[in-house]
Motif scaffolding. Structure first.
Motif, mmCIF file in Angstrom:
data_model
loop_
_atom_site.group_PDB
_atom_site.id
_atom_site.type_symbol
_atom_site.label_atom_id
_atom_site.label_comp_id
_atom_site.label_asym_id
_atom_site.label_seq_id
_atom_site.Cartn_x
_atom_site.Cartn_y
_atom_site.Cartn_z
ATOM 1 N N ASP A 150 0.826 -1.198 0.000
ATOM 2 C CA ASP A 150 0.000 0.000 0.000
ATOM 3 C C ASP A 150 0.873 1.267 0.000
ATOM 4 O O ASP A 150 0.610 2.232 -0.725
ATOM 5 C CB ASP A 150 -0.903 -0.058 1.238
ATOM 6 C CG ASP A 150 -1.884 1.099 1.271
ATOM 7 O OD1 ASP A 150 -2.552 1.307 0.249
ATOM 8 O OD2 ASP A 150 -1.962 1.785 2.304
ATOM 9 N N PHE A 151 1.922 1.225 0.811
ATOM 10 C CA PHE A 151 2.855 2.352 0.900
ATOM 11 C C PHE A 151 3.472 2.628 -0.474
ATOM 12 O O PHE A 151 3.559 3.771 -0.918
ATOM 13 C CB PHE A 151 3.955 2.029 1.920
ATOM 14 C CG PHE A 151 4.892 3.178 2.196
ATOM 15 C CD1 PHE A 151 4.637 4.065 3.230
ATOM 16 C CD2 PHE A 151 6.021 3.378 1.415
ATOM 17 C CE1 PHE A 151 5.491 5.130 3.483
ATOM 18 C CE2 PHE A 151 6.880 4.444 1.660
ATOM 19 C CZ PHE A 151 6.611 5.316 2.697
ATOM 20 N N TYR A 152 3.857 1.552 -1.153
ATOM 21 C CA TYR A 152 4.498 1.717 -2.462
ATOM 22 C C TYR A 152 3.513 2.239 -3.515
ATOM 23 O O TYR A 152 3.869 3.075 -4.352
ATOM 24 C CB TYR A 152 5.131 0.399 -2.924
ATOM 25 C CG TYR A 152 5.996 0.592 -4.138
ATOM 26 C CD1 TYR A 152 7.245 1.214 -4.033
ATOM 27 C CD2 TYR A 152 5.565 0.203 -5.398
ATOM 28 C CE1 TYR A 152 8.035 1.429 -5.149
ATOM 29 C CE2 TYR A 152 6.351 0.416 -6.529
ATOM 30 C CZ TYR A 152 7.591 1.028 -6.390
ATOM 31 O OH TYR A 152 8.362 1.254 -7.502
ATOM 32 N N ASN A 153 2.287 1.778 -3.466
ATOM 33 C CA ASN A 153 1.275 2.289 -4.392
ATOM 34 C C ASN A 153 1.061 3.787 -4.215
ATOM 35 O O ASN A 153 0.887 4.521 -5.179
ATOM 36 C CB ASN A 153 -0.054 1.565 -4.200
ATOM 37 C CG ASN A 153 -0.055 0.229 -4.901
ATOM 38 O OD1 ASN A 153 0.639 0.040 -5.902
ATOM 39 N ND2 ASN A 153 -0.813 -0.720 -4.378
ATOM 40 N N LYS A 154 1.080 4.222 -2.961
ATOM 41 C CA LYS A 154 0.838 5.644 -2.676
ATOM 42 C C LYS A 154 2.044 6.512 -2.966
ATOM 43 O O LYS A 154 1.917 7.638 -3.428
ATOM 44 C CB LYS A 154 0.476 5.817 -1.196
ATOM 45 C CG LYS A 154 -0.956 5.504 -0.864
ATOM 46 C CD LYS A 154 -1.259 5.952 0.571
ATOM 47 C CE LYS A 154 -2.574 5.382 1.040
ATOM 48 N NZ LYS A 154 -2.478 4.770 2.371
ATOM 49 N N HIS A 155 3.240 6.013 -2.656
ATOM 50 C CA HIS A 155 4.420 6.884 -2.651
ATOM 51 C C HIS A 155 5.486 6.523 -3.687
ATOM 52 O O HIS A 155 6.470 7.255 -3.847
ATOM 53 C CB HIS A 155 5.046 6.897 -1.252
ATOM 54 C CG HIS A 155 4.076 7.268 -0.168
ATOM 55 N ND1 HIS A 155 3.394 8.467 -0.155
ATOM 56 C CD2 HIS A 155 3.637 6.588 0.915
ATOM 57 C CE1 HIS A 155 2.593 8.508 0.902
ATOM 58 N NE2 HIS A 155 2.713 7.376 1.557
ATOM 59 N N GLU A 156 5.335 5.388 -4.353
ATOM 60 C CA GLU A 156 6.284 4.945 -5.388
ATOM 61 C C GLU A 156 7.728 4.956 -4.910
ATOM 62 O O GLU A 156 8.648 5.260 -5.680
ATOM 63 C CB GLU A 156 6.117 5.768 -6.681
ATOM 64 C CG GLU A 156 4.795 5.489 -7.357
ATOM 65 C CD GLU A 156 4.694 6.014 -8.780
ATOM 66 O OE1 GLU A 156 5.555 6.795 -9.211
ATOM 67 O OE2 GLU A 156 3.721 5.614 -9.457
ATOM 68 N N VAL A 157 7.915 4.660 -3.645
ATOM 69 C CA VAL A 157 9.269 4.581 -3.099
ATOM 70 C C VAL A 157 9.243 3.580 -1.940
ATOM 71 O O VAL A 157 8.229 3.471 -1.243
ATOM 72 C CB VAL A 157 9.764 5.975 -2.646
ATOM 73 C CG1 VAL A 157 8.940 6.514 -1.489
ATOM 74 C CG2 VAL A 157 11.235 5.962 -2.278
ATOM 75 N N SER A 158 10.328 2.820 -1.785
ATOM 76 C CA SER A 158 10.451 1.959 -0.615
ATOM 77 C C SER A 158 10.927 2.814 0.545
ATOM 78 O O SER A 158 11.671 3.761 0.323
ATOM 79 C CB SER A 158 11.490 0.858 -0.863
ATOM 80 O OG SER A 158 11.092 0.043 -1.926
ATOM 81 N N PRO A 159 10.532 2.498 1.772
ATOM 82 C CA PRO A 159 11.159 3.203 2.897
ATOM 83 C C PRO A 159 12.681 3.048 2.746
ATOM 84 O O PRO A 159 13.169 1.926 2.660
ATOM 85 C CB PRO A 159 10.633 2.460 4.129
ATOM 86 C CG PRO A 159 9.337 1.863 3.673
ATOM 87 C CD PRO A 159 9.546 1.509 2.230
ATOM 88 N N PRO A 160 13.432 4.175 2.641
ATOM 89 C CA PRO A 160 14.834 4.090 2.232
ATOM 90 C C PRO A 160 15.766 3.405 3.229
ATOM 91 O O PRO A 160 16.825 2.955 2.837
ATOM 92 C CB PRO A 160 15.252 5.552 2.059
ATOM 93 C CG PRO A 160 13.992 6.339 2.036
ATOM 94 C CD PRO A 160 12.984 5.563 2.807
#
Lengths: 116, 108, 94
Positions: B50-60
């Motif tokens: 869900d995080f990736y769908n919203k933000h297009e980034v992995s938690p760095p």
């Protein structure tokens, strides 16, 4: 100790602005106070409705929406530069505050760093 | 599913394209780390998808992974011990690999 | 201890837009430190409007064979650069 990171280059053309974003996220990871300011062509990062799938890039609009989750304190934009690029309040992504770049703003930060 | 049928991955086992991910792929990748996925794992995997769908980034990084989980689910799950127990090694890397996200950029 | 209000660290050539933006924001208690491509400004007189101290990183000057015209600019080594950063209340990296 607070840091202001300034992005003055347009999105998608090169990687310099993304380096600024990485820098902001890294500072936030260690609970350092950090704010992002977009000036010049950099204000185009803040335009609503970006869909860069066709140029095989990730959306900086979506990337930026993670900033408050990671602890970036504020997203700021130079109001005059927004005008220059035809960005009205409605066209800016939510959570952006328009400011004027000048000594009053810069004096609030111990460190100011331009990205790239 | 055998390794032969998995979508393309990089040399560290991360999917080249996050959109090719399925829950079955997660089970195969987790097995490489000797992990048997429980409800608690799936909850975090779904959070990351869900995080990736919203933000297009992995938690760095690990710290930002923990921070993001805490923002969404609270202290009880958003802490490094909990996440390290679920995803041993470097939790952000292990969890992102299983959830089909790109490699976190700042995880050494 | 802080004898510099703002230390401006400038690593851009004189034709970069940020170069003039930096010059325009120099205050009377500020100092300017040229590094990397910024030291090329020392080869011309591009910052003469500024009365405050101007420094340039010696290694970057030497790397580019830039000669410093006497008086206007003080070369500093890496140690000197660190010292400047500790003397400033605030730092802007252009």
């Amino acid at each position: 100790m607070s840091t202001l990171i300034i992005i003055d280059s347009a999105p998608y053309g090169d990687w310099s602005g993304r380096e600024g974003l990485d820098m902001a996220f890294s500072l936030a990871a260690f609970d350092q106070s950090v704010t992002l300011l977009f000036i010049g062509a950099g204000v185009n990062w803040l335009r609503k409705g970006q869909s860069p799938e066709g140029i095989s890039q990730k959306s900086v609009e979506k990337n930026l929406s993670a900033a408050p989750i990671f602890g970036v304190e504020a997203l700021l934009a130079d109001g005059r530069d927004c005008q220059t690029y035809g960005l009205t309040e409605d066209e800016l992504i939510a959570s952006v505050s328009q400011v004027e770049l000048g000594p009053e703003l810069l004096n609030q930060y111990k460190h100011t760093v331009f990205a790239g | 599913m055998t390794d032969q049928t998995l979508p393309e991955r990089n040399n560290e086992g991360f999917l080249e394209d996050a959109h090719t991910w399925t829950p079955d792929i997660a089970i195969v990748i987790a097995a490489e780390d000797n992990l048997d996925l429980s409800e608690r794992h799936w909850e975090i995997i779904e959070f990351l998808r869900d995080f990736y769908n919203k933000h297009e980034v992995s938690p760095p990084s690990n710290r930002l992974f923990v921070k993001a989980v805490r923002e969404s689910m609270g202290e009880e799950k958003g802490n490094s011990i909990y996440l390290m127990q679920l995803f041993p090694g470097t939790p952000a890397k292990t969890a992102c690999r299983i959830a089909g996200l790109p490699r976190p950029t700042n995880c050494l | 201890m802080a004898s510099i209000r703002t230390l401006h660290i400038l690593n851009k050539t004189p034709d970069h837009p940020r170069f003039n933006r930096c010059l325009a924001s120099l205050g009377s208690e500020d100092a300017l430190l040229l590094t990397e491509d910024g030291v090329l400004a020392a080869a011309s007189d591009r910052f003469t409007g500024f009365a405050g101290p101007v420094y340039a990183l010696r290694a970057d000057l030497e790397a580019r064979a830039v000669e410093v015209a006497g008086g206007t600019l003080s070369p500093v080594d890496f140690e000197g650069m660190v010292k400047l950063t500790t003397e400033a209340e605030q730092i802007i990296s252009w």
